[in-house]
Each structure stands twice: as structure tokens, then as C-alpha cells.
Write an enzyme that holds these catalytic residues in place. Structure first.
Site, PDB file in Angstrom:
ATOM      1  N   HIS A 328       3.253  -1.224  -1.793  1.00  0.00           N
ATOM      2  CA  HIS A 328       3.822  -0.629  -0.596  1.00  0.00           C
ATOM      3  C   HIS A 328       3.058  -1.007   0.678  1.00  0.00           C
ATOM      4  O   HIS A 328       3.640  -0.958   1.769  1.00  0.00           O
ATOM      5  CB  HIS A 328       3.872   0.894  -0.728  1.00  0.00           C
ATOM      6  CG  HIS A 328       5.052   1.382  -1.510  1.00  0.00           C
ATOM      7  ND1 HIS A 328       5.027   1.532  -2.881  1.00  0.00           N
ATOM      8  CD2 HIS A 328       6.305   1.743  -1.119  1.00  0.00           C
ATOM      9  CE1 HIS A 328       6.203   1.966  -3.303  1.00  0.00           C
ATOM     10  NE2 HIS A 328       7.003   2.092  -2.257  1.00  0.00           N
ATOM     11  N   GLY A 329       1.811  -1.361   0.578  1.00  0.00           N
ATOM     12  CA  GLY A 329       1.101  -1.736   1.795  1.00  0.00           C
ATOM     13  C   GLY A 329      -0.346  -2.109   1.538  1.00  0.00           C
ATOM     14  O   GLY A 329      -0.984  -1.592   0.608  1.00  0.00           O
TER      15      GLY A 329
END
Length: 483
Positions: A328-329
Site C-alpha cells: 500500500h505504500g
């Protein structure tokens, strides 16, 4: 070319009408047209991204054929390692290289060896997290002999770059979308109507609910030190709802657009805020990614650790959700978010087997009350975990947690406009009641003909359109574009 923009409306309508001009028997020509439309849509953002997409997907296509043709298991594994390394390597380079550099620099500095380092100016290609997983899943399907690799390069390019899902999913499977692309399609009014209904519902969730919540959430998380615990808790709950409406709204438009072109995509959300357990939540939230991680990573890993029983399951869960957080990041906040969910699921696994008194469960009201408490508890835990997801840094996340734990009560910040704040509250309540009807099957997720009578359906469409025009806002992008 955002989904909810005039440019996309013109693009999609043009594609739709030209696409259905091809007679049913000319579905190969339809596929060629899909590939052209896919790359036009993707290169609209940056043509250099298109070159990378074409290279990685073409590599996947040819290597998968080699894996299928090779009888030697060692050579098959080498081909798999080659294409897997290039796909994941490209993802790591563009998305994580600077994160690794800065993390390494901070680590050695802590141990008294300060070094000078510089990050690189790397632009993250849109959708790379999605199409690399989709391609790698296809290679694994071929390697495990779940599917025969397609020899039709046009079919595979249409599958791997399909414009409704190229930017933010759903993460499709070769056993679903690829097989559909290889077959002829026919114009189906009911399917097109269902797709249009889903697009309208996705538009409502995105521009009305998510984008109206956006201003309040951004104020809270931009300067968390200025607010007390009650406001921070409300802001976190609003963010969780915003994230859901933003991403599920995108998914609805993607799935609805595909329906209009004759394809059925994987459902990506299924009323996650009505989950009664954390495993139930992950069966309902971002279904395409969660099922991908469990099918291709969790199942093989947990099987290899099966001799450790529940401990092996816990280890597998932590590995999967560490990867999910990192996917996700490139930030420690996302990793901690993943670890938090891994912890919640692990506790659920370790506590499994404990039963409630059977006598209490004979009463319907008691059963409903317990179900409600479970849903509320799962939602609260998910909201608290989302603090890591939204915070700009670990320091901000820990500050928010400390304030919520120290003083969860106090005056609620309503912003400069009480009207806007109460509009947000109304929209959240409206969403709850709509989804409550959906949860009980009174009408379907897209208000389809089979569930809602015409005298209720059309007023519902008109209501959604009026609300969109009156209070809808448009932000520059979707939250999941950054992933």
C-alpha cells in the site's frame, strides 16, 4: 483522465459505441480495439509509463509460454524466478528504492555511523502495483498448471492492460477475465443497464460522500496536535468511511464500465462495515487483493508451516499483512497498519474455539445484540488501525493514539461551516441505512431490476443524480492512485 471527468466520459462513450459496432463474430477485432483503447487511456497520463507496461506484460506473455512448453521442472522454476524477479524488481525499484535508501540511512545513523545519502527522482508509474500482481498471478497460474497459457498476444495484452482496472484494480485473475476476453460477446441491454446503475452508485459514493468527507479529514490529519481525542477519533472514523467510499466507488465504476463492454469483473467490496470478525472484514474489503495474497502467498506459506499448527498460521498472517502494508505504500505507517491487522487476525486465530453460553443464544434479541457489538468492535479496531494508514508519519500516528486514549471526550471540531459538517454526518447516516437494506437483501448493491421495483428504482436514480449535482465535489484523484 480521471474516471469522474468530462474527458473520461467522452473517451468511454466513444469506446462503447465503436466497440459494439463490431459484429459478434468479429470479437478478435474487438480485442484489438480494446488494446488500442487501453494504451490510449494509459498513455494519456504519460507515454513512458506505456512503454514499461508493454515491456512487462509482453515479457510475462512469452515467458509463460516457455514455462508451459518446458518439461524440465528446474528450467520451469528458473523461468518463473526470472519473470518474477523482473516484475517484482520493477515494482520495488519504482516504489520502494527511495524508502529503502532512507530507512538504511536512518538505521546506520542510529548505530553511530552517519552517512550522506540522496534519494532518486523516481516517478511512480500509475497502476504498477496492480498490473504487476495481475501478471505475476497469471505466471503462477501457468506454473501450477491452473490454466493453459494463451498463445494470442492480443488477448493477453487486452487482459493485462484492461483500462477500467489498470489504475486501481480490481486485481483480476486469468481464470476469469482472460477467459472472457477469449470468447465472443453480444450486446446485452440488461448487462449494460446493470453497469450504468453501478457506475451511478460509484459516482455517488465518490463525489458525494468521499469527497465531502475529504475536507474534514485532511484538516484533522494535517495538524493533529491542534485537536483533542474526540475530534481525532471522529476524524479517523470519517477517514475510514471516506477511504471505503473512494475506493469502492472507483471499483464500482470499473466493474460497471466492464459490464457495459460485456465483461464481469471480480467484486471488490461487500459491505465490509457489517463484518462480525476480522477475518470476515478481509473477506469483504478489497476482495481482489486479499484473495490474491491468500491464494498465491498465504496458502503455500501456511502449508509449508503446517507442522506448527496455529503458530504457523500466525506467522503466515504476519508475513502476508506485512507485505500488504508495504504494497500500500513505501512508509513505515503502512507497514504498521499491516502489522496491526496481522495482529488482530492472529488474536482471532489463537482465540478460536471459545464458545458462548448456548442458553443465551436461544434469545433472538441477545443474538442480535451480540452481533451488533461484534460489528461495532470490528469497526472501531479497523478505524484505529486506519490512523497509521492516513497519518503523515509515525510521530503523528502515535500522537493521535495518545490523545484518543488520554481524552476520548470533549468538544467536537465542526470546522468553519457547521452546515458542511452536518451534511457529512447526514451522508454517513444515509450510507449506513442504504447498506443496511443491502445487507438484509432488500435491494442489491447496485439497485438492480431484480431487487427493486420500478416505482422505487427510478426515483432512486433521480435522487442520486440530484444529490450528485447539488453537493457533489470532485477531487484531483483517488486515494488508491498512490498505490
Amino acid at each position: 483522465m480521471l474516471f469522474f471527468s468530462f474527458d473520461f466520459a467522452v473517451f468511454f462513450l466513444t469506446v462503447f459505441f465503436i466497440y459494439w459496432l463490431f459484429p459478434k463474430k468479429y470479437f478478435y477485432q474487438q480485442n484489438i480495439f480494446i488494446v488500442v483503447a487501453n494504451y490510449f487511456f494509459y498513455c494519456w497520463w504519460d507515454w513512458q509509463f506505456g512503454i514499461l507496461l508493454l515491456f512487462l506484460t509482453s515479457l510475462t506473455f512469452f515467458v509463460s509460454i516457455e514455462i508451459s512448453k518446458t518439461e524440465n521442472e528446474r528450467q520451469k522454476r528458473l523461468w518463473l524466478i526470472l519473470v518474477g524477479s523482473l516484475l517484482i524488481g520493477a515494482l520495488c525499484y519504482f516504489k520502494y528504492l527511495n524508502f529503502f535508501i532512507s530507512s538504511f540511512t536512518e538505521l546506520v545513523t542510529i548505530f553511530g555511523f552517519p552517512i550522506n545519502s540522496a534519494t532518486l527522482k523516481i516517478i511512480l508509474p500509475l497502476g504498477i502495483s496492480f498490473y504487476t500482481f495481475q501478471c505475476f498471478g497469471y505466471v503462477l497460474d501457468v506454473y501450477w498448471e491452473k490454466v493453459e497459457p494463451t498463445k494470442d498476444v492480443v488477448q493477453f495484452l487486452a487482459f493485462s492492460s484492461f483500462f477500467p482496472l489498470i489504475l486501481s484494480g480490481p486485481v483480476e485473475r486469468s481464470t476469469n477475465l482472460l477467459l472472457q476476453i477469449g470468447k465472443s460477446r453480444h450486446l446485452d441491454y440488461d448487462r449494460i443497464a446493470a453497469g450504468a446503475q453501478l457506475i451511478l452508485w460509484g459516482l455517488f459514493k465518490k463525489v458525494v460522500i468521499a469527497d465531502n468527507l475529504n475536507w474534514y479529514v485532511n484538516i484533522i490529519f494535517k495538524s493533529p496536535s491542534e485537536f483533542d481525542g474526540s475530534t481525532l477519533l471522529l476524524g479517523s472514523a470519517f477517514f475510514m468511511i471516506q477511504l471505503y467510499c473512494d475506493f469502492s466507488g472507483y471499483s464500482d465504476v470499473a466493474i460497471g464500465s466492464a459490464n457495459c463492454l460485456g465483461f464481469d469483473l471480480i467484486k471488490n467490496f461487500n459491505l465490509p462495515f457489517f463484518s462480525k470478525s476480522f477475518s470476515d472484514f478481509w473477506r469483504r474489503w478489497h476482495i481482489s487483493l486479499t484473495s490474491w495474497l491468500f491464494e498465491y502467498l498465504y496458502n503455500p506459506l501456511s502449508f509449508s508451516l503446517r507442522q506448527f499448527k496455529k503458530i504457523g498460521i500466525v506467522i503466515s498472517l504476519y508475513v502476508i499483512f506485512f507485505i500488504s502494508g508495504l504494497w500500500h505504500g513505501a512508509n513505515w505507517t503502512f507497514i504498521f497498519w499491516g502489522v496491526a491487522h496481522g495482529t488482530l487476525l492472529s488474536l482471532e486465530v489463537l482465540m478460536k474455539g471459545q464458545t458462548r453460553p448456548a442458553a443465551l443464544m436461544r434469545f433472538k434479541l441477545v443474538e442480535l445484540f451480540i452481533a451488533f457489538i461484534k460489528m461495532l468492535g470490528v469497526f472501531l479496531c479497523v478505524v484505529l488501525a486506519a490512523i497509521f494508514f492516513k497519518s503523515n508519519s509515525m510521530q503523528d500516528a502515535l500522537l493521535i493514539f495518545s490523545k484518543i486514549l488520554a481524552c476520548p471526550y470533549g468538544n467536537i471540531y465542526i470546522g468553519s461551516s457547521s452546515f458542511s459538517f452536518f451534511i457529512n454526518v447526514f451522508l454517513v447516516i444515509l450510507l449506513f441505512f442504504i447498506q443496511l437494506f443491502q445487507y438484509h437483501g432488500i435491494f442489491s448493491l447496485n439497485f438492480s431490476v431484480s431487487k427493486v421495483p420500478v416505482y422505487m428504482r427510478w426515483p432512486g436514480y433521480v435522487f442520486l443524480i440530484i444529490v450528485i449535482l447539488m453537493i457533489g465535489r470532485t477531487s484531483n484523484e483517488f486515494i488508491y492512485f498512490q498505490f
